[in-house]
Design a protein around this motif. Structure first.
Motif, short mmCIF file in Angstrom:
data_model
loop_
_atom_site.label_atom_id
_atom_site.label_comp_id
_atom_site.label_asym_id
_atom_site.label_seq_id
_atom_site.Cartn_x
_atom_site.Cartn_y
_atom_site.Cartn_z
N SER A 30 -28.02 22.40 6.61
CA SER A 30 -29.44 22.12 6.38
C SER A 30 -30.01 23.06 5.32
O SER A 30 -30.78 22.64 4.44
N LYS A 34 -31.35 21.77 1.70
CA LYS A 34 -32.73 22.08 1.37
C LYS A 34 -32.80 22.83 0.04
O LYS A 34 -33.61 22.51 -0.83
N LYS A 40 -30.85 15.14 3.59
CA LYS A 40 -29.87 15.56 4.60
C LYS A 40 -28.72 14.57 4.76
O LYS A 40 -27.56 14.97 4.87
#
Length: 195
Positions: A30, A34, A40
């Motif tokens: 994650s 990001k 995702k």
């Protein structure tokens, strides 16, 4: 297709920076996605698993490193001993860089992935073998041109010097000091003597 290559490349570039800072296991998917600005769900479009991503990360690094190594050890304006010492001086400078992403991923990840992933470990081992082969060839060239004194077993010497530099790099990271790398440089000059 070009967009896919750009996205995959962005994941790997971001991953290299984060891995240099936090290690392989320290970087969660994650966080990686990001930082890379990737949705995702897209990760598995480019990589079958985190291990496959790790293998791609290491393969890309080893390919890039091999190109830099070839350029360094084949410099046309320097003799073989000078090329060898310049390579290790460059290693010392990179390992002391305040920018963690400049440092060698082999040094950073060797201990971490050795027991974690056989595939990643194999990529590292092949990369190390290639580096040692280049160093061996350079030592042999130096002997042939007369810039390095006669050495009984150039490959054994190349392995020993490379292993010494790996260890010195780890100690430098732990101690936050240049002392181990400076000692490795001094020892390399002695181990690869001019005639």
């Amino acid at each position: 297709m070009e967009h896919q290559n750009d996205t995959r490349s962005r994941i790997l570039t971001t991953g290299r920076r984060l891995t240099a800072q936090q290690g392989y296991t320290g970087v969660g998917l994650s966080t990686l996605l990001k930082e890379a600005g990737i949705p995702k769900g897209s990760f598995y479009h480019y990589f079958a698993s985190k291990e496959a991503y790790g293998c791609a990360l290491l393969s890309e690094f080893m390919t890039e490193y091999s190109h830099r190594l070839n350029a360094s050890l084949a410099h046309p304006d320097m003799n073989a001993r000078s090329r060898l010492l310049t390579y290790f001086e460059g290693w010392r400078e990179k390992q002391l860089s305040p920018h963690l992403e400049d440092r060698c991923l082999v040094v950073k990840l060797s201990a971490e992935v050795a027991d974690l992933s056989e595939n990643m470990s194999n990529i590292l081992q092949k990369g190390v073998s290639d580096i040692v082969a280049h160093l061996t060839k350079t030592i042999e060239q130096g002997q042939n041109e007369g810039t390095i004194a006669s050495i009984e077993n150039p490959q054994t010497l190349a392995e020993m010097i490379y292993h010494m530099w790996l260890g010195a790099s780890l100690v430098a990271s732990i101690s936050h000091s240049a002392a181990a790398l400076n000692s490795a440089m001094d020892a390399t000059k002695v181990l690869v003597p001019a005639p």
